[in-house]
Design an enzyme around this catalytic site. Structure first.
Site, mmCIF file in Angstrom:
data_model
loop_
_atom_site.group_PDB
_atom_site.id
_atom_site.type_symbol
_atom_site.label_atom_id
_atom_site.label_comp_id
_atom_site.label_asym_id
_atom_site.label_seq_id
_atom_site.Cartn_x
_atom_site.Cartn_y
_atom_site.Cartn_z
ATOM 1 N N GLY A 50 0.777 -1.239 0.000
ATOM 2 C CA GLY A 50 0.000 0.000 0.000
ATOM 3 C C GLY A 50 0.805 1.283 0.000
ATOM 4 N N ASP A 106 0.912 3.206 4.536
ATOM 5 C CA ASP A 106 -0.176 3.882 3.831
ATOM 6 C C ASP A 106 -1.246 4.451 4.743
ATOM 7 O OD1 ASP A 106 -1.093 1.361 4.577
ATOM 8 O OD2 ASP A 106 -1.802 0.779 2.595
ATOM 9 N N ASP A 109 -5.074 2.459 10.910
ATOM 10 C CA ASP A 109 -6.476 2.121 11.187
ATOM 11 C C ASP A 109 -6.585 1.562 12.602
ATOM 12 O OD1 ASP A 109 -9.090 1.304 11.129
ATOM 13 O OD2 ASP A 109 -8.875 -0.132 9.502
ATOM 14 N N PHE A 158 -13.887 3.183 4.220
ATOM 15 C CA PHE A 158 -12.924 2.409 3.444
ATOM 16 C C PHE A 158 -12.524 3.209 2.218
ATOM 17 C CE2 PHE A 158 -11.232 -0.959 0.812
ATOM 18 C CZ PHE A 158 -10.440 -1.612 1.747
#
Ligand code: IMP
Ligand code: MG
Length: 185
Positions: A50, A106, A109, A158
């Site tokens: 990512g 990246d 979360d 998302f």
């Protein structure tokens, strides 16, 4: 615009400006630390896949002596959209004695990935370890995970594009976008 895109969250021109800003800030912080002499060399540990596009843009704006190490961490296998326990694939650099390490990833979360990588690298004797995340989601664990540099804060949705994927696709989109519900199947 790609037919599966719902909306553009961060357009490419904003990404471009912010990535240059981040690169300058990181390079300056390293220079300042060296007290005016030669800036220290930097070892970049980037988490595939990512971070690939962010990494490429970031380092081309960092006029430092630096080396790249790539590692792979699995946390969102396939079409999964919630974090699974993170696992390192392949080998981490064995010895980082005396090196200044910058981890590039990246998106923050649940924070599991970055916490795992940071702890494992810290055991390898580096002079310093810092982290730059392209995105940080507005979740409680993300807010509570310490990282030195963040490109953009994004809502808890998302997102794909600029390296981020859904089931391996959409990494090549130049903007950060959300996908239509029917595309997330
Ligand atoms: P964490 O361990 O939960 O912080 O997860 C971070 C990893 O999950 C990131 O490096 C991404 O690969 C993936 N991820 C988390 N949120 C998203 C998202 O919105 N889109 C795409 N990938 C994501
Ligand atoms: Mg990742």
């Amino acid at each position: 615009m790609h037919k599966n895109v719902e909306r553009v969250l961060i357009p490419r021109d904003q990404i471009d400006v912010r990535v240059r800003e981040l690169a300058a800030q990181i390079a300056n912080d390293f220079r300042d630390e060296s007290g005016g002499d030669e800036p220290p060399e930097l070892t970049i540990v980037s988490i595939l896949t990512g971070s690939l596009i962010f990494l490429a843009d970031l380092i081309r704006n960092m006029p430092l002596m630096l080396r790249l190490r790539m590692i792979t961490v699995r946390s969102y296998p396939g079409k999964s959209m919630t974090s699974q326990p993170a696992e390192i694939e392949g080998r981490l650099p064995d010895d980082l004695t005396g090196q200044h390490v910058l981890i590039v990833d990246d998106i923050l979360d649940s924070g599991q990935t970055i916490t795992l990588v940071r702890d494992l690298l810290a055991e390898r004797n580096p002079a310093s370890v810092r982290t730059v995340m392209f995105l940080r989601k507005d979740t409680e664990p993300a807010r509570e995970t310490h990282v030195e540099y963040v490109g953009f804060d994004v809502p808890d949705e998302f997102v794909v594009g600029y390296g981020l994927d859904f089931d391996g696709y959409y990494r090549n989109l130049p903007d950060v976008v959300t996908l239509k519900r029917e595309a997330l199947k």
